[in-house]
Every structure is written in structure tokens, then in C-alpha cells.
Design a protein around this motif. Sequence first.
Motif, mmCIF file in Angstrom:
data_model
loop_
_atom_site.group_PDB
_atom_site.id
_atom_site.type_symbol
_atom_site.label_atom_id
_atom_site.label_comp_id
_atom_site.label_asym_id
_atom_site.label_seq_id
_atom_site.Cartn_x
_atom_site.Cartn_y
_atom_site.Cartn_z
ATOM 1 N N PHE A 4 0.736 -1.132 -0.309
ATOM 2 C CA PHE A 4 -0.238 0.600 0.305
ATOM 3 C C PHE A 4 1.013 0.768 -0.302
ATOM 4 O O PHE A 4 1.364 1.893 0.454
ATOM 5 N N ASP A 5 0.882 2.355 -0.690
ATOM 6 C CA ASP A 5 1.229 3.236 -0.989
ATOM 7 C C ASP A 5 0.297 4.890 -0.680
ATOM 8 O O ASP A 5 -0.627 4.829 -1.596
ATOM 9 N N THR A 6 0.557 5.272 0.661
ATOM 10 C CA THR A 6 0.365 6.096 1.125
ATOM 11 C C THR A 6 -0.395 7.437 0.121
ATOM 12 O O THR A 6 -1.450 8.133 0.148
ATOM 13 N N GLY A 7 0.986 7.640 -0.954
ATOM 14 C CA GLY A 7 0.717 8.848 -1.164
ATOM 15 C C GLY A 7 0.286 8.659 -3.110
ATOM 16 O O GLY A 7 -0.888 9.273 -3.238
ATOM 17 N N ASN A 8 0.012 7.422 -3.503
ATOM 18 C CA ASN A 8 -0.766 7.179 -5.158
ATOM 19 C C ASN A 8 -1.645 7.437 -4.766
ATOM 20 O O ASN A 8 -2.488 8.136 -5.884
ATOM 21 N N PRO A 9 -2.883 7.128 -4.161
ATOM 22 C CA PRO A 9 -4.802 7.739 -4.132
ATOM 23 C C PRO A 9 -4.440 9.631 -3.931
ATOM 24 O O PRO A 9 -5.971 9.528 -5.121
ATOM 25 N N VAL A 10 -3.762 9.838 -3.573
ATOM 26 C CA VAL A 10 -3.550 11.611 -3.647
ATOM 27 C C VAL A 10 -4.307 12.153 -5.045
ATOM 28 O O VAL A 10 -4.409 13.069 -5.434
ATOM 29 N N PHE A 11 -2.827 11.531 -6.102
ATOM 30 C CA PHE A 11 -3.089 11.936 -7.234
ATOM 31 C C PHE A 11 -3.897 10.813 -8.396
ATOM 32 O O PHE A 11 -4.194 11.099 -9.053
ATOM 33 N N ASN A 12 -4.420 10.341 -7.949
ATOM 34 C CA ASN A 12 -5.356 8.523 -8.833
ATOM 35 C C ASN A 12 -6.961 9.209 -9.024
ATOM 36 O O ASN A 12 -6.749 9.487 -7.949
ATOM 37 N N PRO A 13 -7.031 9.253 -9.491
ATOM 38 C CA PRO A 13 -9.168 9.626 -10.241
ATOM 39 C C PRO A 13 -9.832 8.647 -9.616
ATOM 40 O O PRO A 13 -9.589 7.539 -9.523
ATOM 41 N N GLU A 14 -10.900 9.396 -8.766
ATOM 42 C CA GLU A 14 -11.759 8.260 -8.022
ATOM 43 C C GLU A 14 -12.295 8.020 -9.569
ATOM 44 O O GLU A 14 -13.837 8.967 -9.459
ATOM 45 N N ARG A 15 -12.468 6.797 -9.955
ATOM 46 C CA ARG A 15 -13.158 6.890 -11.224
ATOM 47 C C ARG A 15 -14.798 6.075 -10.751
ATOM 48 O O ARG A 15 -15.539 5.663 -12.088
ATOM 49 N N ARG A 16 -15.121 5.853 -9.620
ATOM 50 C CA ARG A 16 -15.710 5.422 -9.200
ATOM 51 C C ARG A 16 -17.839 6.521 -9.544
ATOM 52 O O ARG A 16 -18.631 6.167 -9.201
ATOM 53 N N HIS A 39 3.541 -4.341 3.318
ATOM 54 C CA HIS A 39 4.249 -3.787 3.413
ATOM 55 C C HIS A 39 3.291 -2.134 3.172
ATOM 56 O O HIS A 39 2.460 -2.463 1.992
ATOM 57 N N ILE A 40 4.043 -1.585 3.654
ATOM 58 C CA ILE A 40 3.674 0.381 3.679
ATOM 59 C C ILE A 40 4.502 0.715 2.901
ATOM 60 O O ILE A 40 5.905 0.299 3.598
ATOM 61 N N HIS A 41 3.696 1.619 1.756
ATOM 62 C CA HIS A 41 5.573 2.271 0.866
ATOM 63 C C HIS A 41 4.521 3.981 1.470
ATOM 64 O O HIS A 41 3.900 4.545 1.157
ATOM 65 N N ILE A 42 5.574 4.379 2.029
ATOM 66 C CA ILE A 42 5.288 6.330 2.063
ATOM 67 C C ILE A 42 5.639 7.246 1.197
ATOM 68 O O ILE A 42 7.167 7.212 0.944
ATOM 69 N N LYS A 43 4.972 7.909 0.827
ATOM 70 C CA LYS A 43 4.797 8.971 -0.403
ATOM 71 C C LYS A 43 3.848 9.562 0.681
ATOM 72 O O LYS A 43 2.187 9.257 0.833
ATOM 73 N N ASP A 44 3.770 11.474 0.335
ATOM 74 C CA ASP A 44 3.167 12.016 0.882
ATOM 75 C C ASP A 44 2.519 13.419 -0.449
ATOM 76 O O ASP A 44 3.550 13.685 -1.234
ATOM 77 N N SER A 83 8.670 1.425 4.361
ATOM 78 C CA SER A 83 9.537 2.194 3.018
ATOM 79 C C SER A 83 9.037 3.626 2.215
ATOM 80 O O SER A 83 8.306 4.400 2.930
ATOM 81 N N ILE A 84 9.925 4.468 2.351
ATOM 82 C CA ILE A 84 9.870 6.051 1.731
ATOM 83 C C ILE A 84 10.368 5.997 0.498
ATOM 84 O O ILE A 84 11.162 5.702 -0.398
ATOM 85 N N GLU A 85 9.040 6.627 0.291
ATOM 86 C CA GLU A 85 9.747 6.935 -1.318
ATOM 87 C C GLU A 85 9.901 9.088 -1.842
ATOM 88 O O GLU A 85 8.663 9.483 -1.968
ATOM 89 N N PRO A 86 10.346 9.607 -1.742
ATOM 90 C CA PRO A 86 9.870 10.872 -0.838
ATOM 91 C C PRO A 86 9.277 11.818 -2.497
ATOM 92 O O PRO A 86 8.586 12.539 -2.511
ATOM 93 N N HIS A 87 10.690 11.680 -3.305
ATOM 94 C CA HIS A 87 9.592 12.303 -4.967
ATOM 95 C C HIS A 87 9.718 14.587 -4.627
ATOM 96 O O HIS A 87 9.662 14.323 -5.240
ATOM 97 N N MET A 88 10.520 14.425 -2.974
ATOM 98 C CA MET A 88 10.296 15.763 -3.037
ATOM 99 C C MET A 88 11.827 16.412 -3.866
ATOM 100 O O MET A 88 11.268 17.635 -4.389
ATOM 101 N N VAL A 89 12.791 15.772 -4.555
ATOM 102 C CA VAL A 89 14.068 16.462 -5.049
ATOM 103 C C VAL A 89 14.215 15.850 -6.204
ATOM 104 O O VAL A 89 13.879 16.665 -7.406
#
Length: 131
Positions: A4-16, A39-44, A83-89
Motif C-alpha cells: 500500500f502506497d499512502t501517496g498514490n491515492p492522492v493523485f489518482n482519479p476516483e473513477r467510481r 508492506h506500507i510504502h510512504i509517500k505524501d 519504506s519511503i519514496e520522498p519524490h520531493m527532490v
Amino acid sequence: MLVFDTGNPVFNPERRTAQPWSRQNAWEFWRQVRDHVVHIHIKDAIWNVGQAKETYTWPGEGNGFVSAILKNAINRGYDGGVSIEPHMVSVFHGPQAQAVPAGAARENFIEYGRRLEDIISEARRQILTGT
């Protein structure tokens, strides 16, 4: 078994829902899949409607419900990986990926990890004290 990636829902369309689609809700997504997560993958991030793009943030400062999800996971006995995936830089796998100074990426990664450690420590404290 899911990652589960905490950040992916933030930018994915709610197609329902009807168009124009809103973005998914990370907390609601978590509630639907948490029993299967190993596994929890952290991105925000925050979704910028005007620019139709996400802006990445420190963990817990975006719309990824990082603190709530981790507190809920710990409270439910989660013992999987994080785990982490900052994507900030840099978003190294994105279409506009570009080289960044190694020091900048390293420092961002270290600070992101430190902030995540603080979130996890606070979640554990809240669970132990019932607050």
C-alpha cells in the motif's frame, strides 16, 4: 498480499464517481485493503486542482493520511515492512526525470526518514497512552 502506497491515492482519479473525477481518498483506500497489506510504502502529496498535478510533501503534511494510517496499522498489530519514496527532490521514474546532485537527494531521503520515525514514535506513544 498487497503493498500500500499512502501517496498514490492522492493523485489518482476516483473513477467510481462522475467526471470530472475527484482524487481518491488514501484513508478510505487503506480501510478497504488494510487486511491484505504486507508492506506500507510512504509517500505524501497534495493534489493541486488548478495545475492538475500533485505536489509532494514531507510525510504527514499532505493528503496521504500517513499518520492516521500508520497509527491504525500499528494499533491493529501490523508487523510488515515500511519504506519511503520522498519524490520531493526528484521523481526518478517520471517522464520529466532529471539528474539531481547526489547530496540533495541523500539529504532529502535522510530528513524524510527522520520525520517518518517521528510519526511512528508519536503513533506508538498515542496508542500506549490512549490519546
